[in-house]
Design a protein around this motif. Structure first.
Motif, PDB file in Angstrom:
ATOM      1  N   ASP A   1      -1.046 -62.793  15.496  1.00  0.00           N
ATOM      2  CA  ASP A   1      -1.806 -63.072  14.394  1.00  0.00           C
ATOM      3  C   ASP A   1      -2.267 -61.507  13.707  1.00  0.00           C
ATOM      4  OD1 ASP A   1      -1.638 -65.717  14.707  1.00  0.00           O
ATOM      5  OD2 ASP A   1      -3.505 -65.717  15.558  1.00  0.00           O
ATOM      6  N   CYS A   2      -2.231 -60.666  14.483  1.00  0.00           N
ATOM      7  CA  CYS A   2      -2.604 -59.003  14.107  1.00  0.00           C
ATOM      8  C   CYS A   2      -1.368 -58.668  13.288  1.00  0.00           C
ATOM      9  CB  CYS A   2      -2.711 -58.303  15.459  1.00  0.00           C
ATOM     10  SG  CYS A   2      -3.047 -56.477  15.047  1.00  0.00           S
ATOM     11  N   ASN A   3      -1.680 -58.029  11.998  1.00  0.00           N
ATOM     12  CA  ASN A   3      -0.441 -57.722  11.282  1.00  0.00           C
ATOM     13  C   ASN A   3       0.035 -56.512  11.795  1.00  0.00           C
ATOM     14  OD1 ASN A   3      -0.987 -59.637   9.223  1.00  0.00           O
ATOM     15  ND2 ASN A   3      -2.590 -58.718   8.240  1.00  0.00           N
ATOM     16  N   THR A   4      -0.562 -55.723  12.574  1.00  0.00           N
ATOM     17  CA  THR A   4       0.043 -54.684  13.028  1.00  0.00           C
ATOM     18  C   THR A   4       0.252 -54.475  14.555  1.00  0.00           C
ATOM     19  OG1 THR A   4      -2.394 -53.574  13.492  1.00  0.00           O
ATOM     20  CG2 THR A   4      -1.480 -53.442  11.466  1.00  0.00           C
ATOM     21  N   CYS A   5       0.105 -55.603  15.399  1.00  0.00           N
ATOM     22  CA  CYS A   5       0.614 -55.541  16.542  1.00  0.00           C
ATOM     23  C   CYS A   5       1.529 -56.664  16.749  1.00  0.00           C
ATOM     24  CB  CYS A   5      -0.609 -55.748  17.526  1.00  0.00           C
ATOM     25  SG  CYS A   5      -2.114 -54.666  17.201  1.00  0.00           S
ATOM     26  N   PHE A   6       2.260 -56.286  17.933  1.00  0.00           N
ATOM     27  CA  PHE A   6       3.204 -57.501  18.616  1.00  0.00           C
ATOM     28  C   PHE A   6       2.320 -57.966  19.982  1.00  0.00           C
ATOM     29  CE2 PHE A   6       5.759 -54.221  16.378  1.00  0.00           C
ATOM     30  CZ  PHE A   6       6.557 -54.913  15.493  1.00  0.00           C
ATOM     31  N   SER A   7       2.214 -59.428  19.697  1.00  0.00           N
ATOM     32  CA  SER A   7       1.386 -60.028  20.974  1.00  0.00           C
ATOM     33  C   SER A   7       2.439 -59.794  22.307  1.00  0.00           C
ATOM     34  CB  SER A   7       1.086 -61.503  20.763  1.00  0.00           C
ATOM     35  OG  SER A   7       2.387 -61.897  20.666  1.00  0.00           O
TER      36      SER A   7
ATOM     37  N   ILE B   1       1.833 -53.551  21.408  1.00  0.00           N
ATOM     38  CA  ILE B   1       1.893 -52.014  20.920  1.00  0.00           C
ATOM     39  C   ILE B   1       1.819 -52.306  19.325  1.00  0.00           C
ATOM     40  CG2 ILE B   1       3.588 -51.304  22.595  1.00  0.00           C
ATOM     41  CD1 ILE B   1       5.903 -51.675  20.508  1.00  0.00           C
ATOM     42  N   GLN B   2       1.362 -51.182  18.579  1.00  0.00           N
ATOM     43  CA  GLN B   2       1.465 -51.224  17.361  1.00  0.00           C
ATOM     44  C   GLN B   2       2.638 -50.584  16.909  1.00  0.00           C
ATOM     45  OE1 GLN B   2      -2.236 -48.535  16.895  1.00  0.00           O
ATOM     46  NE2 GLN B   2      -3.206 -50.139  15.858  1.00  0.00           N
ATOM     47  N   GLY B   3       3.250 -51.170  15.899  1.00  0.00           N
ATOM     48  CA  GLY B   3       4.331 -51.186  15.430  1.00  0.00           C
ATOM     49  C   GLY B   3       4.317 -50.007  14.198  1.00  0.00           C
ATOM     50  N   PRO B   4       5.573 -50.074  13.348  1.00  0.00           N
ATOM     51  CA  PRO B   4       5.610 -49.224  12.172  1.00  0.00           C
ATOM     52  C   PRO B   4       4.698 -49.555  11.188  1.00  0.00           C
ATOM     53  CG  PRO B   4       7.380 -50.840  11.989  1.00  0.00           C
ATOM     54  CD  PRO B   4       6.727 -51.057  13.493  1.00  0.00           C
ATOM     55  N   PRO B   5       4.176 -48.878  10.234  1.00  0.00           N
ATOM     56  CA  PRO B   5       3.540 -49.226   9.064  1.00  0.00           C
ATOM     57  C   PRO B   5       3.932 -50.434   8.322  1.00  0.00           C
ATOM     58  CG  PRO B   5       4.703 -47.270   8.230  1.00  0.00           C
ATOM     59  CD  PRO B   5       4.968 -47.504   9.916  1.00  0.00           C
ATOM     60  N   SER B   6       2.918 -51.339   7.814  1.00  0.00           N
ATOM     61  CA  SER B   6       3.294 -52.594   7.057  1.00  0.00           C
ATOM     62  C   SER B   6       2.800 -52.574   5.894  1.00  0.00           C
ATOM     63  CB  SER B   6       3.314 -53.656   7.890  1.00  0.00           C
ATOM     64  OG  SER B   6       2.093 -53.932   8.342  1.00  0.00           O
ATOM     65  N   ALA B   7       3.288 -53.527   5.123  1.00  0.00           N
ATOM     66  CA  ALA B   7       2.439 -53.783   3.525  1.00  0.00           C
ATOM     67  C   ALA B   7       1.275 -54.587   4.016  1.00  0.00           C
ATOM     68  CB  ALA B   7       3.334 -54.642   2.633  1.00  0.00           C
ATOM     69  N   ASN B   8       1.170 -55.481   4.748  1.00  0.00           N
ATOM     70  CA  ASN B   8      -0.002 -56.119   5.111  1.00  0.00           C
ATOM     71  C   ASN B   8      -1.080 -55.139   5.647  1.00  0.00           C
ATOM     72  OD1 ASN B   8       1.195 -58.594   4.349  1.00  0.00           O
ATOM     73  ND2 ASN B   8       2.018 -59.238   6.235  1.00  0.00           N
TER      74      ASN B   8
END
Length: 458
Positions: free
Chosen positions: A121-127, A229-236
């Motif tokens: 549910d986190c826009n910047t994370c992969f569960s 982990i936190q992935g690449p930058p995203s629009a969300n």
């Protein structure tokens, strides 16, 4: 011409105030403390000069590298691959780890590739993520860094370097706040039309692949197999947590008109003979504003304009005796809107350009007419510009700005005809093998007359 003033320290316009700092340091927003660094170039007769010794140069480069590139964290982004036609042919989510040791005497370079993930549910994370950590690419020290890297303020070039495949790689990088943009140009050997590939030494290096990555600095994560982990930058991410002034916004509309403005700031230049120099750019003139001509000034320029205010240019073909210029321009921040946290913030423009030379022949000591190989490609010059918008262009109509945005340079004289670009005639030399040239139509012949490099093809 662009107005330059040689400096060792200058007044950088930061928001509505002026702060005095080293000319070679990146500008920082007012809401953040301005860091005072110890890097200073040797001053002789009031002008900056290159470091006196190799040790001083190594110290300077190491300071820039560890301040702007090798930071505490990992640079995560989408590595987008483009072919010669400018089509995106692949994308990989990956992170670049440039981890300094505790003493700050070495930096370990690793790549981490996201193999699989389940979005949370986190826009910047992969569960749940599976990350593959590649073997250590290199370990840099102040003594070894300069073999392939050259830093100029917030800009950096890696290469030009020869790959095992025989291709040449040139990487450019610009850092702004917690983000950076990297682009890698790869040129492969090419022969003139009608010449069988491999029957003689390469007669040019033609662009065949470009990799672009817009990266955000993330916290380090030592879990290499499973974890969050936190992935690449995203629009969300940018929508929910807008970046503060001083950090880039990758996902925003950037009209082509925004490139055409009055820009001023500082510039760092380097050359083998002149060394490192700092300049105050009081006004950037049209001739030097290559970022406003997205298709370049000649037909031999390959270019790509990407969303988020990114423009890249490089030579279509690099030949012996003709240095090629690789360029990256980036507008990480726009003008702040009234009533927002960005109110009063000025638009930023960062540029880096590197001149590279390749295919310089090695002549036999016994026979002046015999070539025994090529010298390795070299970096001929490097320049990084850190600009802020100081006003709008005067005397330019909307139509002229639109034409410039499409790649045409407007003239103050409405009756003036566009000047055709010319290039020196290329002499690719004779070969011992017999060859017959392929038929050339009038259109192709005209292109070759404009730029001889158009005669080269895979």
């Amino acid at each position: 011409m662009t107005s330059f003033r040689c400096i060792t320290s200058t007044a950088l316009v930061l928001g509505s105030s002026i702060a005095i700092c080293n000319a070679f340091l990146t500008s920082q927003p007012l809401h953040q403390p301005i860091a005072r660094h110890t890097t200073n170039l040797h001053v002789s007769n009031g002008s900056p000069d290159a470091p006196k010794t190799d040790a001083e140069d190594q110290e300077l480069q190491w300071d820039l590298f560890t301040r702007h590139q090798a930071l505490d964290g990992e640079w995560w982004g989408n590595w987008d691959t483009y072919d010669y036609m400018g089509d995106r042919v692949g994308s990989t989510v990956a992170g670049v780890s440039l981890k300094p040791d505790n003493e700050g005497t070495s930096v370990e370079h690793k790549h981490r590739i996201l193999s699989a993930s389940t979005q949370s549910d986190c826009n910047t994370c992969f569960s749940s993520s599976e990350v593959t950590t590649m073997p250590t690419i290199a370990t840099y020290t102040p003594e070894s860094l300069g073999r392939r890297h050259r830093c100029a303020a917030v800009g950096m070039v890696v290469g030009p370097s020869l790959l095992k495949s025989g291709a040449m790689s040139t990487e450019l990088a610009l850092r702004h706040g917690n983000g950076r943009v990297r682009v890698t140009f790869q040129h492969a050997p090419v022969w003139e039309r009608g010449v069988e590939p491999g029957s003689c030494p390469p007669q040019g290096l033609k662009l065949f692949r470009t990799v672009v990555s817009k990266e955000r600095l993330r916290d380090s994560n030592d879990e290499a197999i499973e974890g969050t982990i936190q992935g690449p930058p995203s629009a969300n991410e940018e929508k929910d947590s807008p970046p503060l002034p001083g950090n880039p916004r990758f996902f925003r509309p950037v009209p082509p008109f925004d490139w055409h403005a009055k820009w001023a700031g500082t510039s760092w230049t380097w050359g083998p003979q002149t060394g490192d120099r700092g300049w105050a750019v009081e006004e950037l003139e049209d001739a030097d504003a290559w970022h406003g001509r997205p298709t370049g000034d000649t037909s031999g320029v390959w270019s790509l304009r990407l969303p988020g205010g990114v423009l890249i240019q490089c030579p279509r073909v690099i030949v012996s005796g003709m240095p090629g210029i690789c360029r990256l321009a980036w507008m990480p921040e726009a003008e702040g809107k009234e009533g927002t946290v960005e109110d009063g913030n000025k638009a930023k423009l960062l540029r880096v350009e590197a001149s590279v030379s390749a295919l310089e022949p090695i002549i036999s000591d016994d026979d002046d007419d015999m070539m025994v190989g090529f010298y390795p490609p070299i970096l001929s010059s490097l320049r990084t510009d850190m600009m802020e918008k100081v006003g709008e262009l005067e005397g330019a109509t909307l139509q002229e700005r639109e034409q410039a945005a499409d790649g045409y340079v407007f003239s103050q004289n409405d009756d003036a005809e566009p000047k055709e670009a010319t290039s020196p005639k290329m002499d690719v030399g004779s070969t011992s093998s017999q060859r017959t040239s392929a038929p050339i139509d009038e259109k192709l012949e005209q292109k070759i007359a404009e730029d001889p490099r158009n005669a080269l093809d895979f």
